[in-house]
Write a protein that holds these residues in place. Sequence first.
Motif, short mmCIF file in Angstrom:
data_model
loop_
_atom_site.label_atom_id
_atom_site.label_comp_id
_atom_site.label_asym_id
_atom_site.label_seq_id
_atom_site.Cartn_x
_atom_site.Cartn_y
_atom_site.Cartn_z
N ASN A 159 50.92 45.68 114.91
CA ASN A 159 49.83 46.35 115.62
C ASN A 159 50.39 46.70 116.99
O ASN A 159 50.89 45.84 117.70
N PHE A 160 50.31 47.98 117.36
CA PHE A 160 50.91 48.50 118.60
C PHE A 160 49.82 49.14 119.45
O PHE A 160 48.93 49.79 118.93
N ASP A 161 49.94 48.96 120.77
CA ASP A 161 48.93 49.47 121.69
C ASP A 161 49.62 49.96 122.96
O ASP A 161 50.36 49.20 123.59
N LEU A 162 49.41 51.22 123.32
CA LEU A 162 49.93 51.77 124.57
C LEU A 162 48.75 52.41 125.29
O LEU A 162 48.13 53.34 124.78
N PHE A 163 48.44 51.90 126.47
CA PHE A 163 47.33 52.43 127.27
C PHE A 163 47.88 52.77 128.63
O PHE A 163 48.52 51.95 129.28
N SER A 164 47.67 54.02 129.07
CA SER A 164 48.23 54.45 130.36
C SER A 164 47.33 55.49 131.01
O SER A 164 46.80 56.38 130.33
N CYS A 165 47.22 55.40 132.31
CA CYS A 165 46.53 56.43 133.08
C CYS A 165 47.52 57.48 133.58
O CYS A 165 47.18 58.33 134.38
N ASN A 166 48.76 57.43 133.10
CA ASN A 166 49.73 58.52 133.24
C ASN A 166 49.67 59.33 131.95
O ASN A 166 49.48 58.77 130.88
N ALA A 167 49.88 60.62 132.08
CA ALA A 167 49.93 61.46 130.88
C ALA A 167 51.17 61.09 130.07
O ALA A 167 52.22 60.81 130.62
N PHE A 168 51.02 61.03 128.75
CA PHE A 168 52.16 60.86 127.85
C PHE A 168 51.85 61.56 126.55
O PHE A 168 50.69 61.78 126.20
N ASP A 169 52.88 61.93 125.84
CA ASP A 169 52.74 62.64 124.57
C ASP A 169 52.74 61.61 123.44
O ASP A 169 53.78 61.04 123.08
N ALA A 170 51.58 61.35 122.88
CA ALA A 170 51.42 60.33 121.84
C ALA A 170 52.28 60.64 120.61
O ALA A 170 52.85 59.74 120.00
N VAL A 197 56.49 52.64 109.32
CA VAL A 197 55.56 53.39 108.49
C VAL A 197 54.19 53.18 109.10
O VAL A 197 53.71 52.04 109.20
N VAL A 198 53.58 54.25 109.56
CA VAL A 198 52.28 54.16 110.21
C VAL A 198 51.18 54.22 109.16
O VAL A 198 51.14 55.14 108.35
N THR A 199 50.31 53.22 109.16
CA THR A 199 49.18 53.19 108.22
C THR A 199 47.84 53.44 108.92
O THR A 199 46.85 53.69 108.26
N GLY A 200 47.84 53.36 110.23
CA GLY A 200 46.63 53.65 111.02
C GLY A 200 47.04 54.18 112.37
O GLY A 200 47.98 53.67 112.98
N ARG A 201 46.36 55.24 112.85
CA ARG A 201 46.71 55.86 114.13
C ARG A 201 45.46 56.33 114.84
O ARG A 201 44.63 57.00 114.26
N TRP A 202 45.38 55.96 116.11
CA TRP A 202 44.28 56.40 116.95
C TRP A 202 44.86 56.84 118.28
O TRP A 202 45.54 56.05 118.95
N ALA A 203 44.61 58.08 118.68
CA ALA A 203 45.01 58.59 119.99
C ALA A 203 43.72 58.99 120.70
O ALA A 203 43.01 59.90 120.27
N ILE A 204 43.42 58.27 121.76
CA ILE A 204 42.12 58.39 122.42
C ILE A 204 42.32 58.75 123.88
O ILE A 204 43.19 58.19 124.54
N THR A 205 41.54 59.69 124.40
CA THR A 205 41.48 59.92 125.83
C THR A 205 40.21 59.25 126.32
O THR A 205 39.12 59.50 125.80
N ARG A 206 40.37 58.33 127.29
CA ARG A 206 39.24 57.53 127.76
C ARG A 206 38.89 57.88 129.20
O ARG A 206 39.77 58.15 130.01
N ASN A 207 37.60 57.87 129.52
CA ASN A 207 37.13 58.01 130.89
C ASN A 207 37.05 56.62 131.50
O ASN A 207 36.30 55.78 131.01
N ILE A 208 37.82 56.37 132.54
CA ILE A 208 37.89 55.04 133.15
C ILE A 208 37.34 55.12 134.57
O ILE A 208 37.62 56.04 135.31
N GLY A 209 36.59 54.10 134.95
CA GLY A 209 36.11 53.99 136.33
C GLY A 209 34.70 54.52 136.50
O GLY A 209 33.99 54.81 135.56
#
Length: 141
Positions: A103-114, A128-140
Amino acid sequence: RRRQDKGAGTTIGAGMMLCNHLILDGHAAVFRKQHGGADLVYQLLTHLVKLVGMTELGPPFVTAYATYNQPKKMWGDTGTVAIVPCAESHISIHTFWETGAFNFDLFSCNAFDAESVEAWLVAEYEIVVTGRWAITRNIGG
């Protein structure tokens, strides 16, 4: 449908900021203990911090675990848990040695190319990826 994440780190008013969050589940033979354990995960996190341009607040914290005396876990009883704290947030991974699941998690308030991050992981570690979520979140705010 995959999309390139844009806009992270952008202030959108009233203290709100757009941040990107990439979550991957999957498996890879390289995450089985006999192929690589804590050292491999440490190197993965160290490289990813540089790849996405985050600011490391300290070295990755990596620990192996075993839960032999507890109820059987879904993917196994041994593995590695790791996190690297960054000024922009964090990168973490949890591996399961018996199956090679992760299970991998990358969260950043810098732009990055998922998509680039995922492509690097596939090329470098043959995941081998079996699940993928790329989310843009509103923080603050």
